[in-house]
Design a protein around this motif. Structure first.
Motif, PDB file in Angstrom:
ATOM      1  N   ALA A  36       0.858  -1.317   0.128  1.00  0.00           N
ATOM      2  CA  ALA A  36      -0.157   0.040   0.154  1.00  0.00           C
ATOM      3  C   ALA A  36       0.899   1.163  -0.019  1.00  0.00           C
ATOM      4  CB  ALA A  36      -0.841   0.085   1.071  1.00  0.00           C
ATOM      5  N   SER A  37       2.073   0.906  -0.172  1.00  0.00           N
ATOM      6  CA  SER A  37       3.111   2.185  -0.196  1.00  0.00           C
ATOM      7  C   SER A  37       4.201   1.930  -1.443  1.00  0.00           C
ATOM      8  CB  SER A  37       3.896   2.191   1.097  1.00  0.00           C
ATOM      9  OG  SER A  37       5.176   2.851   0.909  1.00  0.00           O
ATOM     10  N   TYR A  81       9.607   0.904   9.510  1.00  0.00           N
ATOM     11  CA  TYR A  81       8.598  -0.160   9.567  1.00  0.00           C
ATOM     12  C   TYR A  81       8.728  -1.116  10.430  1.00  0.00           C
ATOM     13  CZ  TYR A  81       7.479   1.979   4.925  1.00  0.00           C
ATOM     14  OH  TYR A  81       7.052   2.810   3.756  1.00  0.00           O
ATOM     15  N   ALA A  82       7.801  -1.693  10.894  1.00  0.00           N
ATOM     16  CA  ALA A  82       7.880  -2.904  11.493  1.00  0.00           C
ATOM     17  C   ALA A  82       7.646  -4.162  10.699  1.00  0.00           C
ATOM     18  CB  ALA A  82       6.753  -3.018  12.691  1.00  0.00           C
ATOM     19  N   MET A  83       8.462  -4.865  10.924  1.00  0.00           N
ATOM     20  CA  MET A  83       8.648  -6.441  10.054  1.00  0.00           C
ATOM     21  C   MET A  83       8.223  -7.324  10.937  1.00  0.00           C
ATOM     22  SD  MET A  83       9.633  -5.220   7.030  1.00  0.00           S
ATOM     23  CE  MET A  83      10.674  -3.861   6.253  1.00  0.00           C
ATOM     24  N   LYS A  84       7.242  -8.295  10.532  1.00  0.00           N
ATOM     25  CA  LYS A  84       6.736  -9.517  11.273  1.00  0.00           C
ATOM     26  C   LYS A  84       6.968 -10.672  10.244  1.00  0.00           C
ATOM     27  CE  LYS A  84       2.649 -10.105  12.805  1.00  0.00           C
ATOM     28  NZ  LYS A  84       1.350  -9.978  13.634  1.00  0.00           N
ATOM     29  N   GLU A  85       8.038 -11.678  10.598  1.00  0.00           N
ATOM     30  CA  GLU A  85       7.997 -12.924   9.807  1.00  0.00           C
ATOM     31  C   GLU A  85       6.881 -14.099  10.304  1.00  0.00           C
ATOM     32  OE1 GLU A  85      12.018 -14.487   8.116  1.00  0.00           O
ATOM     33  OE2 GLU A  85      12.159 -14.771  10.195  1.00  0.00           O
ATOM     34  N   PRO A 111      -1.146  -0.941   7.779  1.00  0.00           N
ATOM     35  CA  PRO A 111      -0.421  -1.762   6.969  1.00  0.00           C
ATOM     36  C   PRO A 111       0.201  -1.477   5.720  1.00  0.00           C
ATOM     37  CG  PRO A 111      -2.750  -1.886   6.579  1.00  0.00           C
ATOM     38  CD  PRO A 111      -2.448  -0.814   7.696  1.00  0.00           C
ATOM     39  N   ILE A 112       1.395  -1.891   5.538  1.00  0.00           N
ATOM     40  CA  ILE A 112       2.121  -1.273   4.353  1.00  0.00           C
ATOM     41  C   ILE A 112       2.481  -2.304   3.194  1.00  0.00           C
ATOM     42  CG2 ILE A 112       4.532  -0.438   3.555  1.00  0.00           C
ATOM     43  CD1 ILE A 112       2.957   1.624   5.316  1.00  0.00           C
TER      44      ILE A 112
END
Length: 462
Positions: A36-37, A81-85, A111-112
């Motif tokens: 969304a970016s 940004y927060a990254m979650k695997e 959400p990106i």
């Protein structure tokens, strides 16, 4: 509240993600970023490496909350940004839910992107990554309790969480995993505001049943008591705090607010003033009423009134319209009070409020927030700084028995109070080490059928 069985139209086509739960297609063989970016720096990140091994120079040194998955804050151009695997299906589903909740103007992380088709240099598949925007100035609850906060901090966090739960439930969002760990907190004048950060187990419905709401409330109470007991064992919780009492407070606050927002009032036709009283009470709680439903009894002797469309942000919407400042609700209320005081002190009660507000911005707000030291500009919101300067100046004036200039109050505040906003290196390392210790990343915990792990939750959720 609306009795419609249809989802809010704002959520329609809120996302371009198509859930793959029922398609059973293979994992993409090449990197795919659905975003969304349009940040081009996204393509330069080391997607071919497990998130836990990403180089330090990419990472932002921010406190992380406890998660079942590997989470890192990453510099991407000028953004963090927060990254979650996480598994692909869960990442896509959570991205879709967060997009819908943002369309409903609810307090959640933004959400990106979802990144799929990741492989390491040996060609072995890696988990997908859900990317969200870091919520600036926010902190996980454990970081807040590492700062020697007041005894009533736990109660204030619970109040913020109760408001968040009510807002989510009003739009039909079933959370399924309510806890302090799944929330980020922002200072909001003398209180806090809460934002949802983890929607893995959530589901959006046209309307929730009482059973769904009560399950969320009961789960929240249980989780919160456990989290506070954990804080107590680590000597982070003031000894005066009763963990069970705080958990019970959530239940009481939730039911009180839900009743205020949704109950039907009954009164005589000559008591129409009670409608305004009901609306004013909601305004005081930070909610505004966009639509009321009014019905009369068959004999016409009684009127029944209840809000049908209620939204949060009464003061913040007003301040935004007057000044362009987008702040939290309690901050907005405090700033509006100062605007009223400025208007009275300058004898401008008969002037157009919009013009007075612009003068207040230029003469009061902007000069004050420009005094925030550069090293603290990422630590405290301008509106929160302004509020705390007003409070600090009042206490100084009371002690001195005279008015205190704003510049003097700012100087005192910067020296005596602002340093407490910074987490020292040792505290930061301890918080993030604890966050990493909670990582499970097990498909059996959050696999394709994550929401069905709890049979009761599954029944109420679908």
């Amino acid at each position: 509240m609306s009795e419609s069985t249809e989802l809010d139209p704002r959520t329609i086509n809120a996302t371009s993600i198509v859930s793959h739960d029922d398609l059973h297609d293979d994992e993409p063989q090449s990197l795919m970023i659905t975003a969304a970016s349009s940040n081009p720096k996204m393509f330069t990140l080391p997607w071919n490496k497990p998130l836990a091994t990403w180089p330090e120079e990419l990472l932002a040194n921010l406190p992380r909350g406890i998660s079942r998955h590997v989470v890192r804050f990453v510099h991407v151009g000028n953004e963090i940004y927060a990254m979650k695997e996480i598994t692909r299906n869960v990442a896509e589903r959570e991205y879709e839910i967060l997009r819908k909740l943002k369309k409903l103007d609810l307090p959640t992380v933004t959400p990106i992107a979802v990144v799929t088709g990741r492989h390491n240099d040996e060609g072995e598949p890696l988990e997908a990554i859900l990317v969200t925007k870091h919520l600036k100035f926010s902190l996980p609850y454990r970081a807040l309790f590492s700062r020697n906060l007041r005894v009533d901090t736990a109660d204030k966090l619970i109040d913020a969480l109760a408001i968040l739960m009510v807002r989510l439930h009003l739009v039909g969002f079933y959370w399924g995993d309510v806890s302090l760990s799944n929330v980020l907190f922002l200072r909001d004048a003398d209180a806090f505001s809460a934002s949802l950060v983890d929607a893995e187990t959530g589901d959006l419905h046209a309307k929730l049943t009482e059973g769904q709401r009560e399950y969320d409330i009961d789960l929240a109470r249980t989780n919160i008591i456990g989290e506070l007991m954990d804080l107590s064992s680590g000597k982070l919780l003031p000894s005066e705090v009763d963990e069970i009492e705080v958990g019970n407070r959530l239940v009481e606050r939730y039911h009180s607010l839900w009743s205020t927002l949704t109950d039907v009032d009954s009164f005589n036709p000559d008591e129409m003033w009670k409608i305004e009283k009901r609306v004013n009470k909601l305004n005081e709680l930070g909610f505004y009423v966009d639509e009321l439903e009014m019905k009369s009894s068959e004999d016409g002797n009684r009127l029944f009134v209840r809000p049908r469309v209620v939204d949060a942000g009464y003061a913040s919407h007003k301040l935004l319209r007057l000044t362009g400042l987008d702040v939290q609700e309690n901050q907005a209320r405090r700033l509006l009070n100062d605007l009223d005081a400025y208007r009275a002190s300058t004898w401008r009660q008969n002037d157009d409020l919009e013009i007075v507000a612009m003068d207040w911005m230029r003469e009061q707000f902007e000069p004050t927030v420009r005094m925030i030291p550069r090293e603290y500009r990422s630590q405290i919101e301008p509106a929160q700084f302004f509020h705390e300067i007003l409070e600090h100046r009042w206490f100084m004036a009371e002690k001195a028995g005279r008015d205190v200039p704003t510049a003097q109050a700012v100087d005192s505040y910067i020296k005596e109070v602002l340093p407490h906003y910074k987490l020292d290196t040792e505290a930061m390392q301890a918080i993030n080490a604890e966050a990493d210790s909670g990582v499970v990343d097990d498909d059996n915990v959050y696999g394709d059928d994550a929401i069905n792990d709890d049979p009761d939750a599954a029944v109420w959720s679908h």
